[in-house]
Scaffold this motif. Structure first.
Motif, PDB file in Angstrom:
ATOM      1  N   VAL A  80       0.850  -1.207   0.000  1.00  0.00           N
ATOM      2  CA  VAL A  80       0.000   0.000   0.000  1.00  0.00           C
ATOM      3  C   VAL A  80       0.880   1.250   0.000  1.00  0.00           C
ATOM      4  N   LEU A  81       1.945   1.190   0.808  1.00  0.00           N
ATOM      5  CA  LEU A  81       2.852   2.335   0.898  1.00  0.00           C
ATOM      6  C   LEU A  81       3.499   2.638  -0.463  1.00  0.00           C
ATOM      7  N   THR A  82       3.818   1.598  -1.203  1.00  0.00           N
ATOM      8  CA  THR A  82       4.398   1.800  -2.549  1.00  0.00           C
ATOM      9  C   THR A  82       3.424   2.586  -3.428  1.00  0.00           C
ATOM     10  N   ASN A  83       2.143   2.198  -3.383  1.00  0.00           N
ATOM     11  CA  ASN A  83       1.138   2.932  -4.180  1.00  0.00           C
ATOM     12  C   ASN A  83       0.993   4.370  -3.688  1.00  0.00           C
ATOM     13  N   GLY A  84       1.017   4.540  -2.369  1.00  0.00           N
ATOM     14  CA  GLY A  84       0.892   5.889  -1.799  1.00  0.00           C
ATOM     15  C   GLY A  84       2.054   6.773  -2.218  1.00  0.00           C
ATOM     16  N   ILE A  85       3.257   6.219  -2.162  1.00  0.00           N
ATOM     17  CA  ILE A  85       4.448   6.996  -2.539  1.00  0.00           C
ATOM     18  C   ILE A  85       4.406   7.341  -4.036  1.00  0.00           C
ATOM     19  N   ASN A  86       4.004   6.372  -4.853  1.00  0.00           N
ATOM     20  CA  ASN A  86       3.910   6.647  -6.300  1.00  0.00           C
ATOM     21  C   ASN A  86       2.893   7.758  -6.568  1.00  0.00           C
ATOM     22  N   SER A  87       1.782   7.733  -5.831  1.00  0.00           N
ATOM     23  CA  SER A  87       0.760   8.778  -6.026  1.00  0.00           C
ATOM     24  C   SER A  87       1.290  10.126  -5.572  1.00  0.00           C
ATOM     25  N   LEU A  88       1.976  10.143  -4.419  1.00  0.00           N
ATOM     26  CA  LEU A  88       2.535  11.408  -3.934  1.00  0.00           C
ATOM     27  C   LEU A  88       3.523  11.956  -4.960  1.00  0.00           C
ATOM     28  N   ASN A  89       4.357  11.077  -5.503  1.00  0.00           N
ATOM     29  CA  ASN A  89       5.334  11.529  -6.504  1.00  0.00           C
ATOM     30  C   ASN A  89       4.635  12.078  -7.759  1.00  0.00           C
ATOM     31  N   ALA A  90       3.471  11.510  -8.080  1.00  0.00           N
ATOM     32  CA  ALA A  90       2.748  11.995  -9.268  1.00  0.00           C
ATOM     33  C   ALA A  90       2.103  13.360  -9.018  1.00  0.00           C
ATOM     34  N   LEU A  91       1.750  13.638  -7.764  1.00  0.00           N
ATOM     35  CA  LEU A  91       0.986  14.862  -7.471  1.00  0.00           C
ATOM     36  C   LEU A  91       1.829  16.017  -6.946  1.00  0.00           C
ATOM     37  N   ALA A  92       2.914  15.687  -6.239  1.00  0.00           N
ATOM     38  CA  ALA A  92       3.657  16.731  -5.520  1.00  0.00           C
ATOM     39  C   ALA A  92       4.643  17.431  -6.435  1.00  0.00           C
ATOM     40  N   SER A  93       4.784  18.764  -6.228  1.00  0.00           N
ATOM     41  CA  SER A  93       5.824  19.457  -7.010  1.00  0.00           C
ATOM     42  C   SER A  93       7.000  19.863  -6.116  1.00  0.00           C
ATOM     43  N   PHE A  94       6.758  20.039  -4.827  1.00  0.00           N
ATOM     44  CA  PHE A  94       7.790  20.497  -3.888  1.00  0.00           C
ATOM     45  C   PHE A  94       8.534  21.716  -4.468  1.00  0.00           C
ATOM     46  N   SER A  95       7.764  22.749  -4.820  1.00  0.00           N
ATOM     47  CA  SER A  95       8.394  23.901  -5.487  1.00  0.00           C
ATOM     48  C   SER A  95       8.019  25.248  -4.867  1.00  0.00           C
ATOM     49  N   PRO A  96       8.379  25.617  -3.700  1.00  0.00           N
ATOM     50  CA  PRO A  96       9.057  24.754  -2.744  1.00  0.00           C
ATOM     51  C   PRO A  96       8.065  23.983  -1.890  1.00  0.00           C
ATOM     52  N   TYR A  97       6.746  24.397  -1.912  1.00  0.00           N
ATOM     53  CA  TYR A  97       5.742  23.681  -1.115  1.00  0.00           C
ATOM     54  C   TYR A  97       5.206  22.513  -1.921  1.00  0.00           C
ATOM     55  N   VAL A  98       4.467  21.656  -1.252  1.00  0.00           N
ATOM     56  CA  VAL A  98       4.130  20.383  -1.891  1.00  0.00           C
ATOM     57  C   VAL A  98       3.305  20.567  -3.174  1.00  0.00           C
ATOM     58  N   LEU A  99       2.446  21.621  -3.200  1.00  0.00           N
ATOM     59  CA  LEU A  99       1.646  21.826  -4.414  1.00  0.00           C
ATOM     60  C   LEU A  99       1.970  23.145  -5.113  1.00  0.00           C
ATOM     61  N   GLY A 100       3.141  23.681  -4.860  1.00  0.00           N
ATOM     62  CA  GLY A 100       3.517  24.895  -5.592  1.00  0.00           C
ATOM     63  C   GLY A 100       4.138  25.957  -4.715  1.00  0.00           C
ATOM     64  N   SER A 101       3.865  27.221  -5.065  1.00  0.00           N
ATOM     65  CA  SER A 101       4.602  28.313  -4.419  1.00  0.00           C
ATOM     66  C   SER A 101       4.019  28.726  -3.068  1.00  0.00           C
ATOM     67  N   GLU A 102       2.790  28.273  -2.768  1.00  0.00           N
ATOM     68  CA  GLU A 102       2.134  28.700  -1.518  1.00  0.00           C
ATOM     69  C   GLU A 102       2.045  27.548  -0.526  1.00  0.00           C
ATOM     70  N   LEU A 103       2.218  27.892   0.744  1.00  0.00           N
ATOM     71  CA  LEU A 103       1.960  26.915   1.811  1.00  0.00           C
ATOM     72  C   LEU A 103       0.461  26.662   1.866  1.00  0.00           C
ATOM     73  N   THR A 104       0.067  25.390   1.876  1.00  0.00           N
ATOM     74  CA  THR A 104      -1.364  25.059   2.012  1.00  0.00           C
ATOM     75  C   THR A 104      -1.534  24.041   3.137  1.00  0.00           C
ATOM     76  N   ALA A 105      -2.798  23.719   3.402  1.00  0.00           N
ATOM     77  CA  ALA A 105      -3.104  22.702   4.410  1.00  0.00           C
ATOM     78  C   ALA A 105      -2.439  21.370   4.045  1.00  0.00           C
ATOM     79  N   ALA A 106      -2.207  21.135   2.755  1.00  0.00           N
ATOM     80  CA  ALA A 106      -1.582  19.867   2.337  1.00  0.00           C
ATOM     81  C   ALA A 106      -0.163  19.746   2.881  1.00  0.00           C
ATOM     82  N   ASP A 107       0.564  20.878   2.961  1.00  0.00           N
ATOM     83  CA  ASP A 107       1.928  20.835   3.515  1.00  0.00           C
ATOM     84  C   ASP A 107       1.888  20.442   4.991  1.00  0.00           C
TER      85      ASP A 107
END
Ligand SMILES: N[C@@H](CCC(=O)N[C@@H](CS)C(=O)NCC(=O)O)C(=O)O
Length: 221
Positions: free
Chosen positions: A128-155
């Motif tokens: 399950v963790l492998t699938n979760g990590i693959n999904s996170l890698n597909a969605l996250a940009s870490f630029s610098p925050y997980v979904l872009g330039s702004e800090l969000t609840a997701a971070d």
């Protein structure tokens, strides 16, 4: 005033505490452990955290509490205004809870209380963790925050759910999530460097002894 019920060693408690501090919402922290009569009085699942709102409503489930805080205290928003982008924040939170934290949590008794883990559980968690990590890698940009330039609840959410997965992965699965998730290392440092994160981490450390005593009480009873 709002009351946050739970304990500072809890990663889910710390998600909500971080959001409260980030938004500058005054609150009282009521230290209470899971499945005690006090916790069951404010959360029918008996889990940490729970929150009592200023109107006296008891609410539970960390993601629900984060959503509530955004609705009730819209200043300093932690979700984007655009509906699609808001849903992407919630998507990342949901995926990281269901497919990263929850599978890893199955091995917490092994990590914290040295309860032996059977091969079937370890293999299911790894899958399950492998699938979760693959999904996170597909969605996250870490630029610098997980979904872009702004800090969000997701971070904030990811910071505390990934901590359990990282501990379990490295101690039991011999797996370093920083090498599996490009960008995680720099992002973790960025997130850890704020005064809010430092306070939460210090409170967590200060609660460790009392929490371990609570755990060993459970083993005896
Ligand atoms: N889905 C819940 C999970 C909360 C949770 O599992 N909390 C842990 C502490 S980190 C707990 O209370 N565990 C004890 C139990 O499940 O009885 C949330 O998001 O708030």
């Amino acid at each position: 005033m709002l009351t946050l019920h739970g304990f500072p060693y809890s990663n889910y408690h710390n998600i909500v505490k971080h959001v409260l501090l980030q938004k500058g919402i005054p609150f009282e922290e009521h230290i209470v452990y899971p499945q005690t009569p006090e916790m069951l009085a404010v959360n029918p699942m008996g889990k940490a955290p729970s929150m009592t709102t200023e109107s006296g409503t008891h609410l539970s489930e960390s993601s629900v509490l984060v959503d509530y805080l955004e609705d009730a205290y819209p200043d300093k928003p932690l979700y984007p205004a655009d509906a699609d982008a808001r849903a992407q924040v919630r998507q990342l939170m949901k995926i990281s809870e269901l497919y990263i934290e929850l599978p890893a949590r199955r091995l917490l008794p092994t990590l914290l209380a040295k309860v032996p883990a059977d091969d079937k559980t370890v293999s299911e968690v790894r899958g399950v963790l492998t699938n979760g990590i693959n999904s996170l890698n597909a969605l996250a940009s870490f630029s610098p925050y997980v979904l872009g330039s702004e800090l969000t609840a997701a971070d904030i959410y990811l910071r505390y759910v990934i901590s359990v997965a990282q501990q379990v992965a490295s101690a039991i699965l011999q797996w370093d999530l920083r090498t599996e998730i490009p960008g995680l290392s720099d992002w973790s440092e960025l997130m850890a460097g704020t005064d809010i994160a430092k306070k939460i981490d210090a409170d967590k450390d200060a609660n460790a002894k009392e929490f371990m005593a609570y755990i060993s009480g459970l083993k005896k009873s």
